[in-house]
Design an enzyme around this catalytic site. Structure first.
Site, PDB file in Angstrom:
ATOM      1  N   TYR A 339       0.845  -1.208   0.000  1.00  0.00           N
ATOM      2  CA  TYR A 339       0.000   0.000   0.000  1.00  0.00           C
ATOM      3  C   TYR A 339       0.874   1.250   0.000  1.00  0.00           C
ATOM      4  CZ  TYR A 339      -4.201  -2.798   0.987  1.00  0.00           C
ATOM      5  OH  TYR A 339      -5.242  -3.677   0.902  1.00  0.00           O
ATOM      6  N   PHE A 342       2.034   1.996  -3.460  1.00  0.00           N
ATOM      7  CA  PHE A 342       0.934   2.558  -4.270  1.00  0.00           C
ATOM      8  C   PHE A 342       0.755   4.042  -3.968  1.00  0.00           C
ATOM      9  CE2 PHE A 342      -1.724  -1.611  -3.982  1.00  0.00           C
ATOM     10  CZ  PHE A 342      -1.081  -2.118  -5.089  1.00  0.00           C
ATOM     11  N   LYS A 348      -1.202   9.002 -10.232  1.00  0.00           N
ATOM     12  CA  LYS A 348      -2.393   8.135 -10.288  1.00  0.00           C
ATOM     13  C   LYS A 348      -3.573   8.799  -9.559  1.00  0.00           C
ATOM     14  CE  LYS A 348      -3.771   4.200  -7.705  1.00  0.00           C
ATOM     15  NZ  LYS A 348      -3.403   2.959  -7.022  1.00  0.00           N
ATOM     16  N   TYR A 349      -3.319   9.299  -8.358  1.00  0.00           N
ATOM     17  CA  TYR A 349      -4.431   9.875  -7.584  1.00  0.00           C
ATOM     18  C   TYR A 349      -4.889  11.220  -8.149  1.00  0.00           C
ATOM     19  CZ  TYR A 349      -3.155   6.002  -4.690  1.00  0.00           C
ATOM     20  OH  TYR A 349      -2.866   4.723  -4.271  1.00  0.00           O
ATOM     21  N   GLU A 407     -13.812  -2.176   1.884  1.00  0.00           N
ATOM     22  CA  GLU A 407     -12.517  -2.857   1.762  1.00  0.00           C
ATOM     23  C   GLU A 407     -12.617  -4.231   2.415  1.00  0.00           C
ATOM     24  OE1 GLU A 407      -9.423  -2.346   0.246  1.00  0.00           O
ATOM     25  OE2 GLU A 407      -9.169  -4.343   1.106  1.00  0.00           O
ATOM     26  N   ASP A 435     -16.289  -7.778   1.536  1.00  0.00           N
ATOM     27  CA  ASP A 435     -16.040  -8.001   0.110  1.00  0.00           C
ATOM     28  C   ASP A 435     -17.176  -7.323  -0.660  1.00  0.00           C
ATOM     29  OD1 ASP A 435     -16.094  -9.198  -2.521  1.00  0.00           O
ATOM     30  OD2 ASP A 435     -14.754 -10.743  -1.748  1.00  0.00           O
ATOM     31  N   MET A 436     -16.830  -6.508  -1.641  1.00  0.00           N
ATOM     32  CA  MET A 436     -17.855  -5.738  -2.368  1.00  0.00           C
ATOM     33  C   MET A 436     -18.875  -6.648  -3.052  1.00  0.00           C
ATOM     34  SD  MET A 436     -15.717  -4.356  -5.689  1.00  0.00           S
ATOM     35  CE  MET A 436     -14.126  -4.152  -4.941  1.00  0.00           C
ATOM     36  N   GLU A 451     -10.050   0.994  -8.004  1.00  0.00           N
ATOM     37  CA  GLU A 451      -8.769   0.795  -8.690  1.00  0.00           C
ATOM     38  C   GLU A 451      -8.359  -0.637  -8.404  1.00  0.00           C
ATOM     39  OE1 GLU A 451      -5.665  -0.342  -9.509  1.00  0.00           O
ATOM     40  OE2 GLU A 451      -4.757   0.778  -7.855  1.00  0.00           O
ATOM     41  N   GLU A 460      -6.355  -8.471 -12.421  1.00  0.00           N
ATOM     42  CA  GLU A 460      -6.551  -8.601 -10.969  1.00  0.00           C
ATOM     43  C   GLU A 460      -8.040  -8.735 -10.657  1.00  0.00           C
ATOM     44  OE1 GLU A 460      -4.247  -5.647  -8.846  1.00  0.00           O
ATOM     45  OE2 GLU A 460      -2.374  -6.399  -9.707  1.00  0.00           O
TER      46      GLU A 460
END
Ligand SMILES: C[S@@+](CC[C@H](N)C(=O)[O-])C[C@H]1O[C@@H](n2cnc3c(N)ncnc32)[C@H](O)[C@@H]1O
Length: 651
Positions: A339, A342, A348-349, A407, A435-436, A451, A460
């Site tokens: 993390y 990232f 990216k953000y 998350e 879990d979504m 993302e 992924e």
């Protein structure tokens, strides 16, 4: 003495050698070596035996009399052996053939005995080199540390009218001289030995840029620059043409060492200085400049003139051509360090923040900002950077936001809770530890931000996760990203092939790797493979995909060997805001993703003028997703990773 310092770059290209053409009367190896080192060369490429020597069974090598003439570190750090050039292992004359075999083996045995790092073996004398390769192959089986550098002229004549038709029709009477073809035959005969490398002789004329580019994916260790390749500048000093300069810079960037060879054509010494011509060295006269010193100075100037490596490149230098297994963020829980990496990627953000801002403005008209609260869900929130980017976008656009941060990694959720407390976002953000795909959302979202992208876009399992999450997106809701597309292109990558082959199994050749590609040659422009669009409310939507692609190789390139396919992605976040690593449209200064590499079990030879046809499948089962891939033109490969037997991504 190294050519110069480039911060972060510790590659071999810092060292420059000089070829010893002959030993002046009364001078031995030590004198010649000392003179070259005193003149700032780092090593010599030197014959190991007297060129007039012809072998006799059991004979002792007549040159350098004893291994004691140099110390062990001098042998291994400053001498590259040059095998006798008269050898001809494919000669009609049997005596010559057998003498050649004996000489080659004797000289290599001597070179191994004194622990040289490498020996240059002469270019094959004819287009067929079967017996030469057989003997070299035998030698390679017994070598431990030493490498053999096959010397080849860097040449490729342009095809004449009709040559390409002849090639296509398998009629090999075409007269195209392409030293890459010779290299390819030789290394195929030697079964891609990782200890067989290339030393390229560079003269005054160069083939087309595309044909030169092929060599960047091959194990080229040295560029032997002939003095006659140099021009003369206004002050009488040696210099290289712009094309030669570009080539040399490219070779330096690929860790290739320069070796200067030939007689001096530039007498540019001050009258007071003594000069020894060519390679006549003398230990006592070390103040006497080497006749080739001006060439070395010019090469050092070119080396020092190269742009410094950008900070990010320096940081990533140890990742170059290093094969990594792709992350499995769905099946595994990412670690804090991942993390952390990232979150350093500001670009990216920024792209996400811009995309969310545009979506918010489209969603809520200016006259409704005070009465409307947009529901935004960050699915796969990690430690919260997309939550932050979304809140910044809301502030920037003056829109009100209610955020859910979903998350499934319980460890990341802990940090997420603490971030929200720390930032005082309790009234704005609700953390959901789930879990979504199975969360029962209390309301529907206007905007779904995620993302979940891998180097190949969907690898992924973003499609599968977002299929689960779109249940709680309003029918007119927006997904950021709105789509992503994968790309591939064929590449020569002998280093990656060697590294995979070292595992000695099929499974590693049927696995995709994340890798910072460096010593590779790209052979054709990238093409699109699979696209996913979100949301996708179609009842028949499937995440299985199949694509057949045909690549026309770069023009004037010549034949090539394809070791596999480099993969990339590009993603449309929202409208014109995109993010990706496809080389033609890559988002500048973004470092979250390296490319992916799909190898081939057996590299495919693609003759000049032929396309390569490749098939990619994305396959889905209840517990896993995997890719299969195969080549059908010019020759079929096995279908790789059938049933996901070697590589899959867990659902
Ligand atoms: C590539 S990371 C991105 C994290 C964060 N958004 C960022 O940009 O730094 C993907 C995150 O999604 C989470 N994730 C993946 N699949 C998920 C799922 N099905 N449900 C919830 N979270 C998921 C992972 O645990 C991981 O934290």
């Amino acid at each position: 003495m190294p050519l110069g310092q480039r911060s972060g770059d510790k590659s071999d290209s810092r060292y420059c050698g000089v070829e010893v053409l002959d030993f002046p009367a009364g001078e031995g190896l030590p004198a010649v070596l000392n003179h070259s080192l005193a003149s700032a060369f780092d090593f010599i490429l030197a014959p190991l035996v007297d060129p007039n020597y012809r072998p006799a069974p059991g004979a002792v090598l007549p040159v350098s009399a004893s291994d004691l003439v140099l110390g062990p570190s001098q042998w291994s750090n400053h001498v590259v052996g040059k095998i006798s050039e008269w050898i001809d292992l494919d000669a009609e004359d049997e005596r010559l053939r057998l003498d050649s075999e004996l000489t080659l083996k004797q000289e290599i045995a001597w070179a191994s005995h004194v622990s040289l790092q490498a020996c240059v073996i002469p270019a094959p004398r004819r287009s067929f080199c079967g017996n030469y390769a057989r003997v070299v192959n035998q030698i390679l089986q017994g070598l431990t540390n030493m490498n053999l550098w096959l010397r080849l002229p860097l040449e490729k004549s342009e095809p004449m009218d009709g040559d390409l038709d002849k090639i296509k029709n398998n009629n090999h009477t075409s007269e195209i001289a392409d030293s890459w073809e010779l290299w390819n035959s030789f290394r195929l005969l030697c079964d891609h030995s990782s200890q067989l490398c290339v030393a390229l002789d560079i003269s005054g004329t160069l083939p087309s840029m595309n044909s030169l580019g092929r060599w960047f994916g091959e194990p080229v260790r040295a560029a032997i620059l002939q003095t006659n390749a140099f021009l003369t500048n206004a002050r009488g000093y040696p210099c290289l043409s712009k094309r030669h300069q570009r080539l040399l810079t490219g070779l330096f960037n690929h860790s290739v060492q320069a070796i200067i060879s030939g007689r001096s054509n530039h007498n540019v010494f001050p009258a007071s200085e003594g000069v020894l011509s060519g390679d006549e060295g003398n230990a006592e006269d070390s103040y006497v400049r080497h006749a080739l010193a001006p060439y070395l100075e010019y090469i050092a100037y070119l080396y020092q003139k190269m742009d410094p490596l950008p900070e990010q490149e320096r940081f990533e230098i140890n990742y170059r051509d290093f094969l990594q297994s792709p992350l499995q963020p769905l099946m595994d829980n990412l670690e804090a360090q991942t993390y952390e990496t990232f979150e350093k990627d500001v670009v990216k953000y920024t792209q996400y923040r811009r995309a969310v801002a545009k979506a918010l403005v489209d969603r809520v008209a200016d006259d409704a900002v005070s009465t409307t609260r947009t529901v935004l869900m960050v699915v796969g929130a990690g430690r919260g950077p997309l939550v932050r980017a979304s809140l910044q976008a809301a502030e920037e656009t003056g829109r009100k936001l209610k955020v859910y941060a979903v998350e499934k990694n319980p460890n990341a959720v802990i940090t997420l809770h603490s971030l929200i407390k720390l930032e005082g976002w309790e009234s704005l953000v609700t953390v959901i530890s789930s879990d979504m795909r199975c969360w029962d959302a209390p309301e529907k979202a206007d905007i779904l931000v995620s993302e979940l992208l891998g180097s190949f876009g969907d690898n992924e399992l973003s499609p599968e996760c977002l299929d689960g999450a779109q249940r709680f997106l309003k029918p007119d809701g927006i997904s950021i990203p709105s789509s992503y597309t994968s790309f591939i292109q064929p590449i020569t990558a002998s280093k990656l092939h060697d590294d995979i082959k070292a595992h000695k199994d099929i499974a590693h050749f049927e696995t995709a790797y994340v890798v910072k590609l460096h010593r590779i040659a790209t052979l054709a422009p990238p093409q699109q493979v699979f696209t996913f669009t979100h949301p996708n409310f179609s009842p028949n939507a499937s995440n299985q995909r199949y694509t057949k692609l045909q690549f026309e190789m770069l023009p004037d390139m010549g034949s090539c060997l394809v070791h596999g396919f480099a993969g990339y992605f590009d993603s449309v976040l929202y409208k014109d805001v995109h993010l990706g690593i496809e080389p033609n449209t890559a988002t500048p200064n973004m470092f979250s993703w390296f490319p992916i590499f799909f190898p081939l079990r057996k590299p495919i030879y693609v003759p000049e003028g032929s396309p390569i046809e490749v098939h990619f499948w994305r396959c889905c089962a209840p517990t896993k997703v995997w890719y299969e891939w195969a080549v059908t033109t010019p020759t079929p490969s096995p279908i790789h990773n059938s049933n996901g037997r070697s590589y899959w991504v867990g659902l």
